[in-house]
Motif scaffolding. Structure first.
Motif, mmCIF file in Angstrom:
data_model
loop_
_atom_site.group_PDB
_atom_site.id
_atom_site.type_symbol
_atom_site.label_atom_id
_atom_site.label_comp_id
_atom_site.label_asym_id
_atom_site.label_seq_id
_atom_site.Cartn_x
_atom_site.Cartn_y
_atom_site.Cartn_z
ATOM 1 N N PRO A 160 28.755 33.538 43.744
ATOM 2 C CA PRO A 160 29.650 33.603 44.409
ATOM 3 C C PRO A 160 28.251 34.167 45.821
ATOM 4 N N TYR B 286 51.222 42.952 34.123
ATOM 5 C CA TYR B 286 50.512 43.614 33.415
ATOM 6 C C TYR B 286 48.514 44.033 33.839
ATOM 7 N N SER C 25 31.241 44.382 42.640
ATOM 8 C CA SER C 25 31.070 44.078 44.149
ATOM 9 C C SER C 25 32.532 45.308 44.489
ATOM 10 N N ALA D 25 33.411 39.167 51.156
ATOM 11 C CA ALA D 25 33.782 38.463 52.806
ATOM 12 C C ALA D 25 35.066 37.835 52.207
ATOM 13 N N GLY E 135 47.205 40.804 35.041
ATOM 14 C CA GLY E 135 46.460 41.083 35.628
ATOM 15 C C GLY E 135 47.449 40.935 37.026
ATOM 16 N N ALA E 136 46.514 42.470 36.934
ATOM 17 C CA ALA E 136 46.838 42.827 38.213
ATOM 18 C C ALA E 136 45.609 42.601 39.801
ATOM 19 N N GLY E 137 44.844 41.928 39.503
ATOM 20 C CA GLY E 137 43.337 42.179 39.972
ATOM 21 C C GLY E 137 44.382 41.595 42.096
ATOM 22 N N LEU E 138 42.909 40.702 42.737
ATOM 23 C CA LEU E 138 43.170 40.799 43.769
ATOM 24 C C LEU E 138 43.859 38.964 43.557
ATOM 25 N N GLN F 5 33.481 32.581 48.201
ATOM 26 C CA GLN F 5 34.613 32.006 48.077
ATOM 27 C C GLN F 5 35.327 32.310 47.017
ATOM 28 N N GLY G 60 46.330 37.879 40.586
ATOM 29 C CA GLY G 60 47.805 38.298 40.635
ATOM 30 C C GLY G 60 49.027 39.233 41.777
ATOM 31 N N LYS H 33 47.206 45.660 28.223
ATOM 32 C CA LYS H 33 46.098 44.745 27.608
ATOM 33 C C LYS H 33 46.833 43.464 26.858
ATOM 34 N N CYS H 34 46.516 41.980 27.662
ATOM 35 C CA CYS H 34 46.828 41.098 26.885
ATOM 36 C C CYS H 34 46.474 40.763 25.594
HETATM 37 C C1 LIG Z 1 29.045 39.814 42.941
HETATM 38 C C2 LIG Z 1 29.992 39.525 43.043
HETATM 39 C C3 LIG Z 1 30.558 39.639 44.445
HETATM 40 C C4 LIG Z 1 31.178 39.158 44.799
HETATM 41 N N1 LIG Z 1 32.007 38.025 46.341
HETATM 42 C C5 LIG Z 1 32.963 37.267 47.134
HETATM 43 C C6 LIG Z 1 33.168 37.437 47.956
HETATM 44 O O1 LIG Z 1 32.896 37.683 48.791
HETATM 45 N N2 LIG Z 1 33.643 36.702 48.704
HETATM 46 C C7 LIG Z 1 35.071 36.452 47.531
HETATM 47 O O2 LIG Z 1 35.838 34.737 48.323
HETATM 48 N N3 LIG Z 1 34.780 36.241 45.926
HETATM 49 C C8 LIG Z 1 33.922 36.892 45.898
HETATM 50 N N4 LIG Z 1 33.698 37.035 44.772
HETATM 51 C C9 LIG Z 1 34.343 36.554 43.626
HETATM 52 C C10 LIG Z 1 35.852 37.157 43.444
HETATM 53 O O3 LIG Z 1 35.630 38.951 43.178
HETATM 54 C C11 LIG Z 1 36.749 36.662 42.845
HETATM 55 O O4 LIG Z 1 36.817 35.327 42.661
HETATM 56 C C12 LIG Z 1 37.980 37.482 42.775
HETATM 57 O O5 LIG Z 1 38.337 39.262 42.111
HETATM 58 C C13 LIG Z 1 39.278 36.800 41.802
HETATM 59 O O6 LIG Z 1 40.489 37.333 41.733
HETATM 60 P P1 LIG Z 1 41.502 37.597 40.595
HETATM 61 O O7 LIG Z 1 42.395 37.863 40.145
HETATM 62 O O8 LIG Z 1 41.465 35.558 40.117
HETATM 63 O O9 LIG Z 1 40.204 38.301 39.299
HETATM 64 P P2 LIG Z 1 39.962 39.135 39.004
HETATM 65 O O10 LIG Z 1 39.378 40.009 40.217
HETATM 66 O O11 LIG Z 1 38.461 39.105 38.233
HETATM 67 O O12 LIG Z 1 41.485 40.249 38.835
HETATM 68 C C14 LIG Z 1 41.532 40.183 37.095
HETATM 69 C C15 LIG Z 1 42.276 41.338 36.542
HETATM 70 O O13 LIG Z 1 42.732 41.160 34.959
HETATM 71 C C16 LIG Z 1 43.058 42.253 34.147
HETATM 72 N N5 LIG Z 1 43.111 41.951 32.893
HETATM 73 C C17 LIG Z 1 41.587 41.387 32.298
HETATM 74 N N6 LIG Z 1 41.590 41.153 31.158
HETATM 75 C C18 LIG Z 1 43.322 41.881 31.430
HETATM 76 C C19 LIG Z 1 44.250 41.589 29.850
HETATM 77 N N7 LIG Z 1 43.352 41.368 28.748
HETATM 78 N N8 LIG Z 1 45.351 41.857 30.132
HETATM 79 C C20 LIG Z 1 45.602 42.564 31.580
HETATM 80 N N9 LIG Z 1 45.432 42.818 32.199
HETATM 81 C C21 LIG Z 1 43.546 42.079 32.369
HETATM 82 C C22 LIG Z 1 41.463 42.702 34.857
HETATM 83 O O14 LIG Z 1 41.573 44.435 35.160
HETATM 84 C C23 LIG Z 1 41.508 42.365 36.369
HETATM 85 O O15 LIG Z 1 42.438 43.720 37.490
HETATM 86 C C24 LIG Z 1 32.148 37.904 44.438
HETATM 87 C C25 LIG Z 1 32.627 38.268 42.771
HETATM 88 C C26 LIG Z 1 31.091 38.789 42.531
HETATM 89 C C27 LIG Z 1 31.001 38.800 40.997
#
Ligand SMILES: Cc1cc2nc3c(=O)[nH]c(=O)nc-3n(C[C@H](O)[C@H](O)[C@H](O)COP(=O)(O)OP(=O)(O)OC[C@H]3O[C@@H](n4cnc5c(N)ncnc54)[C@H](O)[C@@H]3O)c2cc1C
Length: 449
Positions: free
Chosen positions: A310, A32, A48, A52, A10-13, A314, A15, A130-131
């Motif tokens: 949300p 990955y 989103s 914030a 996961g390369a989200g925020l 946080q 990761g 994809k894992c």
């Molecule tokens: C409507 C909404 C508004 C929000 N507003 C806020 C805010 O204002 N402030 C705040 O702090 N938080 C907010 N959040 C929460 C925030 O979006 C999440 O807490 C944050 O994105 C979590 O980051 P993460 O990297 O853990 O997960 P994600 O951001 O979900 O990243 C996970 C990554 O893993 C990848 N992935 C998933 N499955 C697999 C797999 N099987 N193999 C490989 N890769 C995979 C995904 O594609 C994604 O890139 C909000 C959420 C929502 C839904």
């Protein structure tokens, strides 16, 4: 500290930020991500468009030198601006003068974190991977490449599941003995809409503010973007009256918006298309434990271990704070990874549970209470007392948003404050004497009990 081979799913925020932390410590990091590289394709914010960012997030970013860079793309929001049905505005500052939460683009922030991770030198991203499986004992992850369909197995000293609320890594851990897990979809979902820039690219509502249209059981909010637009989100029940189910045509939705959010609708020229085309998404709360596998080779982090609603803004901030806590433990315990990971999950779990509760509580506050004059008066009393006695009283919102006090401590403190404020607000004539010495004295006495 010896160099480890670390694999992050996961390369989200979270990761991407975690990769910077490990990269800077000299570990060999592979990340990955199942999606394509967002820096090369059209950004799919997914959930989103903007978020914030507040003090906990900033601290984690600043520790890896990313703060200044991200600040350039962030818009401070100093206060809540509440819109009533007639379009009349009321205001509530978020904190002390100069304190703000910051609107940042999810895609922009994520892309920048990936760049910074790559600049750290020993971090490599692999996209469209994809894992699909994890061997918890061997520390081996299987990935399937979306483009070629090929499967590959990656062995690592440590694996981090940063793959979000529907984590594939967690799905494997869920099958192990004594793994606790709960998933709750709340009755509300959300839909994103937008207010485009006005003439000359100017924001059509106050720029440095978070706008709320509180309507009891539901609400609309708007956060500013640097291009002069606002991203609006309607948080609304799936079923019942009113609900998404009821507004099943754009005509019905438009009529409803006219009645409830008229001043916002006036600024939404693309309402009809957006209502029809933008998805209606659900909101989930995930709790689980343990976050570390028995083998100590696999750890969950961010939304994968604690997804929340949300409403306190946080989710990302708490995921970033996971990185701060993990980094502090790395500094303290060096190479002793068993201790680092054990302490990480033990210390973080109560805080993850607390922010999950706080986030639901803030939903009620935002959608219902911010439109209630008595609630706004209570906030004024608290702010006044806090300004006179900052060492005795920090408002709950400030503890969560502007401090690094543990979420679990903030929640406990908030409950005590509620009990005190119930008594203060019950004083006859509180409207006229909210800033009087009598009220101050009462709070001082109640604090000593
Ligand atoms: C409507 C909404 C508004 C929000 N507003 C806020 C805010 O204002 N402030 C705040 O702090 N938080 C907010 N959040 C929460 C925030 O979006 C999440 O807490 C944050 O994105 C979590 O980051 P993460 O990297 O853990 O997960 P994600 O951001 O979900 O990243 C996970 C990554 O893993 C990848 N992935 C998933 N499955 C697999 C797999 N099987 N193999 C490989 N890769 C995979 C995904 O594609 C994604 O890139 C909000 C959420 C929502 C839904």
């Amino acid at each position: 500290m010896s160099t480890k081979k670390i694999s992050i799913s996961g390369a989200g925020l979270v990761g991407s930020l975690l990769a910077i932390y490990f990269g800077k410590k000299g570990h060999e990091v592979s990340v990955y991500e199942r999606r394509p590289d967002m820096r090369k394709t059209t950004i799919d914010g997914g959930r989103s468009i903007n978020l914030a960012l507040s003090n906990r997030g900033w601290k984690a970013l600043e520790a890896v030198g990313a703060g200044e860079n991200i600040r350039k793309m962030a818009i401070p929001m100093y206060r809540r601006v509440m819109h009533d049905r007639e379009g009349k505005l009321t205001f509530q500052p978020y904190g002390k003068d100069g304190e703000a939460i910051y609107s940042v683009s999810r895609g922009g922030l994520n892309a920048r974190l990936m760049e910074l991770a790559e600049e750290a030198g020993n971090v490599h991203f692999h996209f469209d991977e994809k894992c699909t499986e994890v061997d918890l004992d061997k520390g081996e992850v299987t990935f399937e490449n979306y483009l070629s369909g090929e499967e590959s197995k990656v062995q690592a000293d440590m694996i981090f599941g940063a793959d979000g609320a529907f984590s594939a890594v967690r799905a494997v851990m869920q099958k192990t003995d004594r793994f606790n897990y709960s998933q709750e979809f709340i009755e509300h979902g959300y839909k994103e809409l937008s207010i485009p820039p006005g003439p000359e690219g100017k924001h059509q509502l106050e720029r440095e503010a978070l706008h709320i249209w509180p309507r009891g059981n539901y609400m609309l909010i708007a956060l500013p973007n640097p291009d002069g637009s606002f991203t609006c989100t309607l948080f609304f029940p799936f079923e019942g009256n009113p609900s998404f189910a009821m507004l099943d045509t754009t005509e019905k939705a438009r009529e409803f918006f006219q009645q409830e959010f008229g001043d916002a609708l006036d600024l939404m020229p693309h309402f009809d298309e957006e209502w029809k085309e933008n998805p209606t998404s659900s909101l989930v709360i995930i709790r689980c434990y343990p976050w570390v596998s028995d083998s100590k080779k696999v750890t969950l982090i961010g939304d994968a271990s604690h997804a929340i609603v949300p409403f306190y803004g946080q989710g990302m901030n708490s995921g970033f704070e996971d990185c701060t806590v993990l980094n502090d433990l790395m500094v303290q315990y060096g190479d002793d990874w068993d201790t680092i990971l054990q302490k990480f999950q033990e210390s973080r779990k109560p805080d993850a549970d607390a922010i999950a509760d706080l986030a639901m509580r803030n939903f009620v506050e935002m959608r219902d209470l911010t439109g209630d004059p008595r609630f706004l008066l209570q906030k004024k009393v608290e702010k006044h007392f806090h300004e006179k006695h900052p060492e005795l009283w920090t408002p709950l919102y400030s503890m969560v948003t502007f401090s690094h006090i543990r979420y679990s401590v903030a929640l406990a403190e908030g409950k005590k404050q509620d009990a005190i404020m119930d008594k203060v607000m019950a004083l006859p004539g509180i409207e006229d004497k909210w800033d009087s010495p009598e009220v101050e004295q009462l709070i001082l006495e109640l604090l000593q009990k």
